[in-house]
Design an enzyme around this catalytic site. Structure first.
Site, mmCIF file in Angstrom:
data_model
loop_
_atom_site.group_PDB
_atom_site.id
_atom_site.type_symbol
_atom_site.label_atom_id
_atom_site.label_comp_id
_atom_site.label_asym_id
_atom_site.label_seq_id
_atom_site.Cartn_x
_atom_site.Cartn_y
_atom_site.Cartn_z
ATOM 1 N N LYS A 42 99.243 -24.699 66.090
ATOM 2 C CA LYS A 42 98.593 -25.856 65.466
ATOM 3 C C LYS A 42 99.582 -27.012 65.336
ATOM 4 O O LYS A 42 99.248 -28.165 65.619
ATOM 5 C CB LYS A 42 98.031 -25.483 64.085
ATOM 6 N N GLN A 101 96.093 -21.539 55.993
ATOM 7 C CA GLN A 101 95.861 -20.491 56.993
ATOM 8 C C GLN A 101 95.356 -19.215 56.322
ATOM 9 O O GLN A 101 95.894 -18.771 55.305
ATOM 10 C CB GLN A 101 97.174 -20.214 57.757
ATOM 11 N N ASP A 114 89.050 -27.766 57.915
ATOM 12 C CA ASP A 114 88.554 -26.427 58.264
ATOM 13 C C ASP A 114 87.057 -26.313 57.986
ATOM 14 O O ASP A 114 86.402 -25.391 58.481
ATOM 15 C CB ASP A 114 89.256 -25.381 57.373
HETATM 16 N N1 LIG Z 1 92.413 -21.678 57.903
HETATM 17 C C1 LIG Z 1 92.008 -20.995 58.985
HETATM 18 N N2 LIG Z 1 92.412 -19.728 59.165
HETATM 19 C C2 LIG Z 1 91.975 -19.059 60.267
HETATM 20 C C3 LIG Z 1 91.147 -19.686 61.238
HETATM 21 C C4 LIG Z 1 90.743 -21.002 61.000
HETATM 22 O O1 LIG Z 1 89.953 -21.617 61.786
HETATM 23 N N3 LIG Z 1 91.201 -21.634 59.868
HETATM 24 N N4 LIG Z 1 90.798 -19.018 62.405
HETATM 25 C C5 LIG Z 1 91.452 -17.776 62.751
HETATM 26 C C6 LIG Z 1 92.723 -17.873 63.528
HETATM 27 N N5 LIG Z 1 92.918 -19.049 64.384
HETATM 28 C C7 LIG Z 1 93.267 -20.206 63.803
HETATM 29 O O2 LIG Z 1 93.730 -20.279 62.732
HETATM 30 C C8 LIG Z 1 92.929 -18.934 65.816
HETATM 31 C C9 LIG Z 1 92.536 -17.787 66.442
HETATM 32 C C10 LIG Z 1 92.637 -17.664 67.847
HETATM 33 C C11 LIG Z 1 93.111 -18.715 68.603
HETATM 34 C C12 LIG Z 1 93.291 -18.603 70.080
HETATM 35 O O3 LIG Z 1 93.602 -19.571 70.747
HETATM 36 N N6 LIG Z 1 93.171 -17.394 70.643
HETATM 37 C C13 LIG Z 1 93.470 -17.140 72.029
HETATM 38 C C14 LIG Z 1 94.356 -15.911 72.140
HETATM 39 C C15 LIG Z 1 95.671 -16.108 71.426
HETATM 40 C C16 LIG Z 1 96.508 -14.832 71.468
HETATM 41 O O4 LIG Z 1 96.984 -14.499 72.532
HETATM 42 O O5 LIG Z 1 96.666 -14.209 70.394
HETATM 43 C C17 LIG Z 1 92.207 -16.871 72.823
HETATM 44 O O6 LIG Z 1 91.252 -16.333 72.245
HETATM 45 O O7 LIG Z 1 92.218 -17.169 74.021
HETATM 46 C C18 LIG Z 1 93.490 -19.871 67.971
HETATM 47 C C19 LIG Z 1 93.402 -19.987 66.593
HETATM 48 C C20 LIG Z 1 91.773 -16.972 61.497
HETATM 49 N N7 LIG Z 1 92.382 -17.778 60.478
#
Ligand SMILES: Nc1nc2c(c(=O)[nH]1)N[C@@H](CN(C=O)c1ccc(C(=O)N[C@@H](CCC(=O)O)C(=O)O)cc1)CN2
Length: 296
Positions: free
Chosen positions: A54, A98, A121
């Protein structure tokens, strides 16, 4: 039949570029850059990765990124005090705490402290209410990203049968609200739903957000349906390591669906791209500078 793969990674990259291209216009009008502050408590390894991503994405878009890394032992009162300081800081357009937070901290109490107009968020109850009644606010990044992918693939969604499997506050419920706002006929299914396979089989749009690897099988899917897999489950790769898997059995689903998001590379990357979009929107609203809504 082999489904078309919905490339969320490419779509997210183009959204990030669009946001970055607009940031200089905001800066010229407002005399400052948009600012996003992320707060992380503890050492959860996946959360550390997401928070680093981020920060990098925010800077790459030309915005000011600030990260507060707090120890696992941080008290709820200390975290709430920090959020209050960020609410009062005029340079902060977006505040993101987060998740998950350590067990001794009440997530809802912390989210409730965030100024709803900085809640990029979209988790604050005020923003959940605004979404429910169709008012302007902030929409959670993952579901909004799913809608963007769906509209890019299908165009007008009105009249389609949409089934959302999962009823979490951060994905399932807002996803259902967004689909309803697009005039879909929406069913929210969950672990207690009777005849889940049958319910899924009626979906033109099937959104899986349950957190159970490969739970949705190929024969649960209506031929030609668009499948959005929100699951990000870390599972054994059979070689002593781990890999990511969605909530949908991808190998089976690809033979039946019309289009499907992969894991990784589908919905996940949209989460951070939409966060940048929400932060830019927040900056425009807070600065009182008009902006072209369709552009972002
Ligand atoms: N305050 C928040 N916490 C969490 C959120 C959120 O939107 N706000 N979402 C999730 C985690 N998350 C961002 O925080 C998030 C999850 C996954 C990805 C992503 O790009 N995933 C990739 C794989 C990444 C890897 O290899 O691990 C994909 O799916 O291609 C980005 C952000 C929980 N917490």
């Amino acid at each position: 039949m082999s489904a078309r793969i919905i490339d969320g990674k490419a779509f997210a990259a183009s959204l990030r570029e669009r946001v970055a291209a607009i940031v200089p216009a905001f800066e010229a009008a407002a005399g400052r850059k948009p600012g996003l502050t992320v707060v992380i408590v503890g050492e959860d390894p996946a959360s550390q990765v997401y928070v680093r991503s981020k920060g990098k994405a925010t800077e790459a878009a030309g915005m000011v990124s600030t990260t507060h890394r707090l120890p696992e032992t941080t008290t709820q009162d200390a975290l709430i005090a920090l959020v209050r300081d960020l609410n009062a800081d005029p340079a902060v357009d977006g505040i993101l705490v987060q998740l998950p937070l350590p067990k001794h901290i009440d997530e809802q109490a912390v989210i409730a402290t965030i100024d709803p107009d900085k809640d990029v968020d979209g988790f604050h109850v005020v923003n959940a209410g605004r979404l429910a009644v169709g008012q302007e606010g902030f929409v959670p990044c993952t579901p909004l990203g799913c809608i963007m992918l769906l509209e890019d693939r299908l165009g007008d969604l009105s009249g389609l049968n949409a089934v959302v499997v999962g009823r979490s506050n951060i994905v399932g419920k807002p996803m259902a609200q967004l689909l309803l706002a697009k005039s879909c006929t929406v069913t929210i299914a969950h672990s207690r739903t009777k005849d889940l396979q049958d319910v899924c089989g009626r979906a033109d749009i099937l959104v899986a957000a349950v957190g159970r690897p490969a739970m949705i099988k190929g024969d649960w899917i209506k031929p030609g349906a668009t499948v959005i897999d929100v699951g990000i489950n870390r599972i054994d790769n059979g070689e002593g390591g781990t890999k990511l898997a969605g909530d949908v059995d991808f190998a089976e689903a690809i033979e039946v669906a019309g289009a499907i998001t992969p894991v990784p590379g589908g919905v996940g990357p949209m989460t951070i791209a939409v966060l940048l979009r929400n932060t830019l929107v927040s900056a425009y609203r807070r600065a009182g500078v008009p902006y072209e809504k369709g552009a972002i």
